[in-house]
Design a protein around this motif. Structure first.
Motif, PDB file in Angstrom:
ATOM      1  N   GLU A  82       0.841  -1.195   0.000  1.00  0.00           N
ATOM      2  CA  GLU A  82       0.000   0.000   0.000  1.00  0.00           C
ATOM      3  C   GLU A  82       0.875   1.242   0.000  1.00  0.00           C
ATOM      4  O   GLU A  82       2.084   1.176   0.257  1.00  0.00           O
ATOM      5  CB  GLU A  82      -0.918   0.002   1.229  1.00  0.00           C
ATOM      6  CG  GLU A  82      -0.184   0.062   2.554  1.00  0.00           C
ATOM      7  CD  GLU A  82      -1.109  -0.016   3.764  1.00  0.00           C
ATOM      8  OE1 GLU A  82      -2.324  -0.052   3.554  1.00  0.00           O
ATOM      9  OE2 GLU A  82      -0.606  -0.046   4.895  1.00  0.00           O
ATOM     10  N   ALA A  83       0.251   2.389  -0.289  1.00  0.00           N
ATOM     11  CA  ALA A  83       0.977   3.663  -0.257  1.00  0.00           C
ATOM     12  C   ALA A  83       1.471   3.931   1.161  1.00  0.00           C
ATOM     13  O   ALA A  83       0.841   3.553   2.147  1.00  0.00           O
ATOM     14  CB  ALA A  83       0.065   4.788  -0.730  1.00  0.00           C
ATOM     15  N   ILE A  84       2.615   4.574   1.254  1.00  0.00           N
ATOM     16  CA  ILE A  84       3.202   4.877   2.568  1.00  0.00           C
ATOM     17  C   ILE A  84       2.629   6.191   3.073  1.00  0.00           C
ATOM     18  O   ILE A  84       2.570   7.185   2.339  1.00  0.00           O
ATOM     19  CB  ILE A  84       4.731   4.966   2.461  1.00  0.00           C
ATOM     20  CG1 ILE A  84       5.291   3.667   1.887  1.00  0.00           C
ATOM     21  CG2 ILE A  84       5.356   5.239   3.826  1.00  0.00           C
ATOM     22  CD1 ILE A  84       6.780   3.705   1.621  1.00  0.00           C
ATOM     23  N   SER A 132       5.664   6.508  -4.785  1.00  0.00           N
ATOM     24  CA  SER A 132       4.565   6.173  -5.697  1.00  0.00           C
ATOM     25  C   SER A 132       4.510   4.669  -5.921  1.00  0.00           C
ATOM     26  O   SER A 132       5.445   3.934  -5.595  1.00  0.00           O
ATOM     27  CB  SER A 132       4.758   6.895  -7.044  1.00  0.00           C
ATOM     28  OG  SER A 132       5.975   6.479  -7.650  1.00  0.00           O
ATOM     29  N   GLY A 133       3.390   4.219  -6.491  1.00  0.00           N
ATOM     30  CA  GLY A 133       3.243   2.825  -6.879  1.00  0.00           C
ATOM     31  C   GLY A 133       3.559   2.676  -8.350  1.00  0.00           C
ATOM     32  O   GLY A 133       3.119   3.491  -9.165  1.00  0.00           O
ATOM     33  N   ILE A 134       4.327   1.642  -8.707  1.00  0.00           N
ATOM     34  CA  ILE A 134       4.686   1.460 -10.120  1.00  0.00           C
ATOM     35  C   ILE A 134       4.142   0.152 -10.680  1.00  0.00           C
ATOM     36  O   ILE A 134       4.151  -0.055 -11.891  1.00  0.00           O
ATOM     37  CB  ILE A 134       6.216   1.513 -10.316  1.00  0.00           C
ATOM     38  CG1 ILE A 134       6.906   0.408  -9.505  1.00  0.00           C
ATOM     39  CG2 ILE A 134       6.757   2.872  -9.969  1.00  0.00           C
ATOM     40  CD1 ILE A 134       8.364   0.221  -9.869  1.00  0.00           C
ATOM     41  N   ALA A 135       3.675  -0.758  -9.807  1.00  0.00           N
ATOM     42  CA  ALA A 135       3.079  -2.025 -10.229  1.00  0.00           C
ATOM     43  C   ALA A 135       2.376  -2.607  -9.018  1.00  0.00           C
ATOM     44  O   ALA A 135       2.491  -2.080  -7.906  1.00  0.00           O
ATOM     45  CB  ALA A 135       4.141  -2.988 -10.754  1.00  0.00           C
ATOM     46  N   ALA A 136       1.623  -3.687  -9.240  1.00  0.00           N
ATOM     47  CA  ALA A 136       0.918  -4.315  -8.124  1.00  0.00           C
ATOM     48  C   ALA A 136       1.924  -4.783  -7.080  1.00  0.00           C
ATOM     49  O   ALA A 136       2.787  -5.611  -7.370  1.00  0.00           O
ATOM     50  CB  ALA A 136       0.097  -5.502  -8.628  1.00  0.00           C
ATOM     51  N   GLY A 137       1.830  -4.211  -5.872  1.00  0.00           N
ATOM     52  CA  GLY A 137       2.701  -4.625  -4.783  1.00  0.00           C
ATOM     53  C   GLY A 137       4.107  -4.070  -4.855  1.00  0.00           C
ATOM     54  O   GLY A 137       4.979  -4.487  -4.087  1.00  0.00           O
ATOM     55  N   ILE A 138       4.374  -3.118  -5.776  1.00  0.00           N
ATOM     56  CA  ILE A 138       5.713  -2.526  -5.889  1.00  0.00           C
ATOM     57  C   ILE A 138       5.601  -1.005  -5.732  1.00  0.00           C
ATOM     58  O   ILE A 138       4.839  -0.352  -6.434  1.00  0.00           O
ATOM     59  CB  ILE A 138       6.366  -2.840  -7.248  1.00  0.00           C
ATOM     60  CG1 ILE A 138       6.418  -4.354  -7.488  1.00  0.00           C
ATOM     61  CG2 ILE A 138       7.768  -2.241  -7.297  1.00  0.00           C
ATOM     62  CD1 ILE A 138       7.307  -5.106  -6.561  1.00  0.00           C
ATOM     63  N   ARG A 139       6.366  -0.462  -4.780  1.00  0.00           N
ATOM     64  CA  ARG A 139       6.397   0.990  -4.551  1.00  0.00           C
ATOM     65  C   ARG A 139       7.770   1.521  -4.982  1.00  0.00           C
ATOM     66  O   ARG A 139       8.733   0.760  -5.110  1.00  0.00           O
ATOM     67  CB  ARG A 139       6.173   1.308  -3.067  1.00  0.00           C
ATOM     68  CG  ARG A 139       4.952   0.692  -2.440  1.00  0.00           C
ATOM     69  CD  ARG A 139       3.660   1.166  -3.027  1.00  0.00           C
ATOM     70  NE  ARG A 139       3.463   2.600  -2.920  1.00  0.00           N
ATOM     71  CZ  ARG A 139       2.398   3.238  -3.418  1.00  0.00           C
ATOM     72  NH1 ARG A 139       1.462   2.562  -4.091  1.00  0.00           N
ATOM     73  NH2 ARG A 139       2.263   4.539  -3.286  1.00  0.00           N
ATOM     74  N   ARG A 140       7.833   2.826  -5.184  1.00  0.00           N
ATOM     75  CA  ARG A 140       9.088   3.468  -5.587  1.00  0.00           C
ATOM     76  C   ARG A 140       9.312   4.733  -4.771  1.00  0.00           C
ATOM     77  O   ARG A 140       8.383   5.542  -4.602  1.00  0.00           O
ATOM     78  CB  ARG A 140       9.062   3.808  -7.070  1.00  0.00           C
ATOM     79  CG  ARG A 140      10.226   4.693  -7.533  1.00  0.00           C
ATOM     80  CD  ARG A 140      10.222   4.868  -9.039  1.00  0.00           C
ATOM     81  NE  ARG A 140      10.586   3.612  -9.688  1.00  0.00           N
ATOM     82  CZ  ARG A 140      10.557   3.436 -11.006  1.00  0.00           C
ATOM     83  NH1 ARG A 140      10.163   4.422 -11.810  1.00  0.00           N
ATOM     84  NH2 ARG A 140      10.899   2.276 -11.529  1.00  0.00           N
TER      85      ARG A 140
END
Length: 864
Positions: free
Chosen positions: A589-591, A673-681
């Motif tokens: 999820e978003a931080i 930000s989110g860049i894919a399902a279950g992956i944040r950047r």
């Protein structure tokens, strides 16, 4: 036979092979590390392919593990049989060109008969038809009689793929007694694979110089035999899980086969989802996420079959974690994150059931209108795949309306989806070298960790046919020695200059091959250079210093993320440049702003703590003892670099770093930000970039204060005042619009026409926005019964349509979507919506009156 439970058996196996000088491996993640051929780890040897190929090595050429595995091909059979499971552990011992058949067979027999104390009389084996060596070992050395050894053909006792390493195998069988029949009686418990050939493209089997051993024994099956349990779901270790389901459901395991099926599904899937989520898989509609979502929803649905209401999976997962804690204590440490993901998915599934019911009912309505009796397999699968709506529930509801579903069509769609999941083609990730062929050179001596320049010799120039480079030309240069870091591990390559008496080459970028041949992209500024020339290689020191700041900060960030968010955080990619750092990681999820602030604080605190940065080279096993983390360990072979920053961060890394964390100066997160399902950047900056960033913010703050005509410390107060004023004005506008709407309602209500059991209002209005049209329609429906409304709002360049139908009229086949679509299409537009409310747009105003005049006839025809 020793009385050993599930966890004790695992320990006995690993202890035994450790005593035989095997490296004891911790189970690898269920997510394959850059193996694009696999969706999930499905066998004990799967994570060790590169060791079998010889491209990676441990300090010893033998290893043992209990590898967690997921197999989803037979997911629909889980619960229906005594054996099928999606999650299991595979015990194995492996030789990478070390020992071979004699040791593998003798140790297997020793473990089963001496350590576990199985009755040798109940054991028998199979060998490949032509494998005389294995037969002789079993017969002459182990002492098995001929009637206990079966020779079988390729189909049963030869492991191979289309091309590559392959070989015969030997299976060990256990006789469970006359009370069992067929395969249930003679149960295969261990498979010893002897990889001794290389199969060529033309079908030849060439002997391997260094044959390998790969064995696999299901831990659950071994426990089943030791406990003499009826099946893998009734092992003593898993009794707490079974009992918890009984308490939740009020049902008893064994009441009926249908109840047993639901118990088994819930038990198996609870294990699978626990480990998948811990390893970083997030529910989604594709790939691994699709597998996890299906497991959660299947378990939840079987809970409903047993009469369990509300969320219940968290309670079972907690028990799973406690059961597996002797080998996997990390599960309990990360339990809150796992619970959160499962609870959220349970809630989402309940929502999809509600949504699916509405969509299914619409589908069935349309079928009844067309007087059809079969719901297509495509529609049934769309409900299942897109909306998560269970097919058996679809079938049950359809049956109540005398409609069947096309099961064959559904199965065809399902098989296509399974094939897509098996392929795992969407899982291409990680950094890859450019497709440039650099070969025929010895590995470059890299001295760039300690030096910023070197005396080097040009040993290769690659620029088409030329083997020299002169002013204005570009080429690739290979040196014997270089201080230039070659792009890798997310860190960009160095830039700088190659200088000599002949001239200057500007180095634009540096990369390296898998064989550590460093190649430099250069442009000749002056002079001419040839192979054999001596040069002084100098890196751009200021640029390198900025890069090392960002790389060291990446390590500190990784540790801070784990501290704040949990140990599930795993690196999913990175980029380290002189301007910024980018770090991709697994998270569901978003931080929150609060957590981001805490992460940033921890990194800066580590910087200000002046931690010394120490780098040591050691074996991969020793690095694990030091607690080093590193998702991309496949880049390392015999020796790895361990980068530690005080006691705070310890990671495997091949990059360049600061000498002390204080050199990073400062750290600032720019975006998350989110860049894919279950992956944040996270993107961030360090050093002087932070100084420039803060200066830029200061200038913007000054400009804003000028625009707002207030002091800088009054900006927040002024903005709050403006927001309050805007809100007040909006409320006044809304009040005015409401008065207008009420006035229009009073005006047009008198135009409602009444027929037998039906009321109709068709009205053209001028420049009323879509929200007001909806509000008017809703208020009219609240005031009247049996009402059909069509409102058309005319603008200079378009027409807006809104239609609403009292819900009790829908059964008479009067639907808002049909009405609004007919008038929109007549005016050159289109639209649609729900049976009770729909909206559309039109273009040709000249055709509007004609279109509206036909609504009454259209509605009457439907009503009658």
């Amino acid at each position: 036979m020793k009385k050993l439970n599930f966890n004790q058996l695992r320990k006995e196996f690993l202890d035994f092979y450790e005593s035989k000088q095997h490296i004891r491996l911790k189970s690898y993640s269920l997510i394959p590390n850059k193996d694009k051929s696999l969706l999930l780890i499905n066998a004990g040897m799967a994570p060790l392919k590169e060791y079998f190929m010889g491209t990676k090595k441990f300090s010893k050429n033998r290893a043992t593990s209990s590898q967690k595995c997921i197999r989803t091909g037979d997911i629909d059979n889980v619960g229906k049989t005594h054996r099928h499971a999606t999650f299991f552990e595979m015990l194995g011992n492996f030789s990478f060109g070390d020992y071979f058949k004699r040791e593998a067979i003798n140790w297997a027999w020793e473990f089963l008969t001496k350590v576990i104390e199985l009755d040798p009389e109940k054991l028998s084996v199979t060998v490949y038809l032509d494998d005389d060596e294995a037969y002789e070992i079993w017969n002459k050395e182990i002492g098995l009689s001929e009637d206990k050894i079966s020779r079988l053909g390729k189909e049963d006792n030869f492991w191979e793929i289309e091309e590559g390493p392959c070989g015969p195998c030997s299976e060990i069988m256990y006789d469970r007694g006359e009370e069992y029949e067929g395969d249930d009686r003679y149960l295969e418990i261990w498979n010893l694979v002897f990889t001794q050939f290389n199969k060529t493209s033309n079908g030849e089997y060439l002997p391997l110089d260094h044959p390998n051993i790969d064995t696999g024994m299901g831990l659950e099956r071994l426990a089943l035999i030791v406990e003499n349990a009826a099946n893998i779901f009734e092992l003593d270790t898993f009794r707490p899980l079974l009992k918890a389901i009984e308490e939740l459901s009020g049902k008893k395991y064994g009441e009926s086969e249908k109840i047993n099926e639901s118990f088994r599904v819930i038990m198996d899937h609870s294990k699978a989802m626990s480990f998948l989520i811990y390893d970083g898989v997030i529910p989604s509609n594709e790939g691994r996420g699709y597998v996890l979502r299906r497991l959660i929803r299947r378990a939840y649905r079987h809970g409903k079959h047993l009469g369990i209401n509300g969320h219940f999976l968290e309670k079972l997962i907690k028990i799973v974690m406690e059961i597996y804690s002797p080998e996997y204590p990390e599960l309990l440490e990360d339990k809150d994150r796992v619970f959160k993901i499962v609870n959220r998915e349970e809630s989402k599934f309940q929502e999809t059931i509600d949504q699916g019911l509405e969509i299914l009912n619409n589908m069935l309505d349309q079928l009844e209108l067309r007087q059809e009796k079969i719901l297509s397999g495509i529609d049934a699968f769309k409900l299942y795949d897109t909306y998560g709506f269970p097919v058996d529930l679809t079938e049950e509801i359809a049956k109540e309306r005398n409609i069947e579903i096309d099961r064959d069509g559904f199965s065809k769609e399902m098989e296509a989806q399974k094939e897509k999941s098996r392929s795992g083609k969407s899982f291409e990730g990680g950094w890859e070298d450019d497709k440039i062929e650099i070969s025929g050179y010895q590995a470059t001596k890299f001295i760039g960790y300690e030096n910023i320049e070197s005396n080097s010799k040009i040993i290769g120039i690659e620029n088409s046919e030329l083997k020299s480079i002169s002013e204005g030309q570009k080429a690739i240069v290979i040196l014997d020695i270089t201080p230039f870091y070659g792009e890798g591990g997310g860190q960009i390559g160095d830039r700088g200059y190659l200088e000599s008496e002949n001239g200057i080459l500007k180095v634009l970028d540096t990369k390296k091959t898998a064989d550590n041949i460093y190649y430099h992209f250069v442009e000749c500024e002056t002079g001419e250079f040839n192979v054999g020339d001596e040069v002084v290689a100098k890196i751009d020191v200021n640029r390198r210093n900025s890069i090392v700041k960002n790389h060291s900060a990446t390590h500190l960030l990784n540790k801070a993320l784990k501290t704040v968010l949990g140990n599930h955080i795993n690196q999913a990619g990175s980029l380290v440049t002189d301007e910024r750092l980018r770090f991709d990681f697994t998270h569901f999820e978003a931080i929150s702003e609060e957590d981001l602030s805490e992460i940033e604080r921890l990194v800066n605190e580590s910087i200000f703590s002046n931690y010394p940065v120490k780098i040591v080279e050691t074996t991969l096993e020793k690095s694990q003892e030091l607690g080093a983390i590193g998702l991309f360990e496949d880049k390392y072979k015999d020796i790895v670099r361990v980068v530690s920053m005080g006691d705070y961060s310890v990671e495997l890394c091949g990059g360049t770093h600061v000498r002390n964390t204080s050199e990073v100066m400062m750290f600032k997160i720019i975006s998350e930000s989110g860049i894919a399902a279950g992956i944040r950047r996270i993107e961030a900056i360090t050093g002087l970039s932070v100084y420039r960033y803060l200066n830029d913010l200061k200038m913007k703050e000054e400009n804003i204060s000028k625009l707002l005509k207030t002091q800088k410390d009054g900006i927040e107060s002024k903005i709050n005042s403006m927001i309050a004023e805007e809100k007040s004005l909006k409320e006044k506008i809304d009040q005015f619009k409401s008065l207008q709407e009420n006035s229009l309602i009073n005006e047009i209500s008198s135009e409602i026409k009444e027929f037998e059991g039906l009321k109709l209002l068709v009205k053209k209005l001028k420049e009323v926005d879509s929200q007001s049209l909806k509000n008017i329609s809703d208020k009219l429906q609240n005031n009247e019964k049996n009402l059909v409304v069509l409102l058309a709002s005319v603008f200079s360049d378009k027409i807006l349509f809104i239609s609403s139908v009292s819900k009790n009229l829908i059964k008479n086949n009067i639907k808002a979507g049909d009405i609004v679509r007919s008038v929109a299409q007549a005016t050159g537009g289109n639209g649609g919506g729900r049976p009770d409310f729909a909206q559309a747009g039109g273009k040709d105003i000249n055709k509007l009156d004609e279109a509206l005049s036909k609504v009454e006839e259209f509605v009457k025809e439907k009503f009658n």
